[in-house]
Design an enzyme around this catalytic site. Sequence first.
Site, PDB file in Angstrom:
ATOM      1  N   ARG A  61       0.813  -1.220   0.000  1.00 58.31           N
ATOM      2  CA  ARG A  61       0.000   0.000   0.000  1.00 58.31           C
ATOM      3  C   ARG A  61       0.846   1.268   0.000  1.00 58.31           C
ATOM      4  O   ARG A  61       0.406   2.336  -0.428  1.00 58.31           O
ATOM      5  CB  ARG A  61      -0.933  -0.012   1.216  1.00 58.31           C
ATOM      6  N   TYR A 114     -14.894  20.626 -11.838  1.00 52.64           N
ATOM      7  CA  TYR A 114     -15.473  19.311 -12.109  1.00 52.64           C
ATOM      8  C   TYR A 114     -16.551  19.036 -11.044  1.00 52.64           C
ATOM      9  O   TYR A 114     -16.291  19.183  -9.846  1.00 52.64           O
ATOM     10  CB  TYR A 114     -14.318  18.323 -12.041  1.00 52.64           C
ATOM     11  N   ASP A 186      -5.992  21.639 -10.619  1.00 49.33           N
ATOM     12  CA  ASP A 186      -6.316  20.430 -11.378  1.00 49.33           C
ATOM     13  C   ASP A 186      -5.783  20.643 -12.803  1.00 49.33           C
ATOM     14  O   ASP A 186      -6.249  21.528 -13.519  1.00 49.33           O
ATOM     15  CB  ASP A 186      -7.841  20.224 -11.373  1.00 49.33           C
ATOM     16  N   LYS A 213      -7.424  10.253 -17.760  1.00 44.41           N
ATOM     17  CA  LYS A 213      -7.678  10.951 -19.021  1.00 44.41           C
ATOM     18  C   LYS A 213      -6.429  10.892 -19.907  1.00 44.41           C
ATOM     19  O   LYS A 213      -6.066   9.829 -20.352  1.00 44.41           O
ATOM     20  CB  LYS A 213      -8.123  12.388 -18.729  1.00 44.41           C
TER      21      LYS A 213
HETATM   22  C1  LIG Z   1     -12.375  13.155 -14.847  1.00 38.95           C
HETATM   23  C2  LIG Z   1     -11.896  14.278 -14.038  1.00 38.95           C
HETATM   24  C3  LIG Z   1     -11.634  14.126 -12.679  1.00 38.95           C
HETATM   25  C4  LIG Z   1     -11.915  12.828 -11.940  1.00 38.95           C
HETATM   26  O1  LIG Z   1     -11.076  11.808 -12.369  1.00 38.95           O
HETATM   27  P1  LIG Z   1     -11.404  10.240 -12.180  1.00 38.95           P
HETATM   28  O2  LIG Z   1     -10.128   9.605 -12.573  1.00 38.95           O
HETATM   29  O3  LIG Z   1     -12.561   9.925 -13.051  1.00 38.95           O
HETATM   30  O4  LIG Z   1     -11.728  10.054 -10.717  1.00 38.95           O
HETATM   31  C5  LIG Z   1     -11.130  15.205 -11.991  1.00 38.95           C
HETATM   32  N1  LIG Z   1     -10.907  16.377 -12.582  1.00 38.95           N
HETATM   33  C6  LIG Z   1     -11.169  16.577 -13.893  1.00 38.95           C
HETATM   34  C7  LIG Z   1     -10.907  17.912 -14.496  1.00 38.95           C
HETATM   35  C8  LIG Z   1     -11.668  15.539 -14.658  1.00 38.95           C
HETATM   36  O5  LIG Z   1     -11.938  15.746 -15.956  1.00 38.95           O
END
Ligand SMILES: *Cc1c(COP(=O)(O)O)cnc(C)c1O
Length: 411
Positions: A61, A114, A186, A213
């Site tokens: 972990r 988001y 982010d 992503k």
């Molecule tokens: C998709 C997304 C998230 C969340 O990510 P996951 O991997 O689906 O938990 C956070 N911030 C942004 C800008 C996103 O597009």
Amino acid sequence: MNEPVDAPETRYVHAGSDPRRQGGYVNPPVHHASTVLYRDVAEMDASQADPLKRGGPVYGRFGTPTSRAFEEALTELEGGHAAVVTCSGLSAITTTILAYVQAGDHILVSDSVYLPTRRFCDSLAALGVETEYYGPTADGAAVARLIRPRTRLLYIESPGSTTFEVQDIPAITAVCRAHGVATIADNTWATPAFHRPLALGAGVDAVVHSATKYLTGHADSILGAVVCTEESYPLVRGAAIRLGQCAGADDVYLGLRGLRTLDVRLARHQEQGLELARWLAGQEGVAAVLHPGLPGDPGHDLWRRDFAGAAGLFGVELDPGLGKPDIDAMLDRLRLFGLGHSYGGYESLIVPADPVSHRLPGTWAGRGPLLRVHVGFEALADLKQDLRAGFEVLLRGRAGYRVTDLSGQHT
Ligand SMILES: *Cc1c(COP(=O)(O)O)cnc(C)c1O
């Protein structure tokens, strides 16, 4: 580690890579691991060191050679001190916020975040933490007016989810630093290929990623990461350990593999995205295209100053009169644009988006229905033809609408 190298293209290939550490193989093995066995008690005692110090292996972990390779590579690409891998983008966000706040604190969060990030911040009220949303076009002075004695944190997402406003990160971080307010950005949309908020102006304290992503890039994993400064790393790593954050071995490996081609993929997403955005802006039925890479977009000047490129994800505002049945029929008609969430993979996607239901009054001025488009690697001629067929359906009731030639002759 290899000798530091400067050219970005070279960094994508070699960041965090040390084939000598893994028997000469180019890539690290995928360590499916929980227990780590010790030779004797002396070795076990020596390993009980604080996992923050990253001594020898302790327990799956706390990380494996696979997760460490991913963390080191991403750290180098973002220009950070160290990184923490987590099981999803949302968990990277929640872990980082929890690393900072305690009861009585006030946090400032961009109104364009988001939506699940917003839902989490709202839930912090139950722990005694107050969230206040700020308009994503706020300048430094506007942010300064919102800072209170108990403001601990400011959370940025630029460009904003769904509506793509670009924020003045240097101005905001300068004000926050002066007031002792930590900042988190982010960077899922731009990735370090196009934007490095740790190195921009005063710099943010932590960059969070949905590695699901573009970083992984193939729609085959859920993964998150936080890239930290020397000051934020102990806080974030400590929170990750307390919360039990870690990621599955295969997902971490896919994230690392995705990083190796990130800049090449992003260059293509940018090129295709810009071309399709320009084309869409000229289509009947489209009121506006929300893409900071387009001249005339409200965020274009800040984007040019602070970003080296644009991802393949943008918004399309349709004419205000168009209704859900026609839009649904259009989306159902599309053959190449997949109807689905997420983005950053090799394939094109489209989803309806609704910024209005949860935003502060006045921070989103659009009037028409919104679509969010992700442009993948299909041929642009095919993508345009697919959309043309969709527009035929969308606008079929409109008097005087010209049926276009579906052979792809028109552009
Ligand atoms: C998709 C997304 C998230 C969340 O990510 P996951 O991997 O689906 O938990 C956070 N911030 C942004 C800008 C996103 O597009």
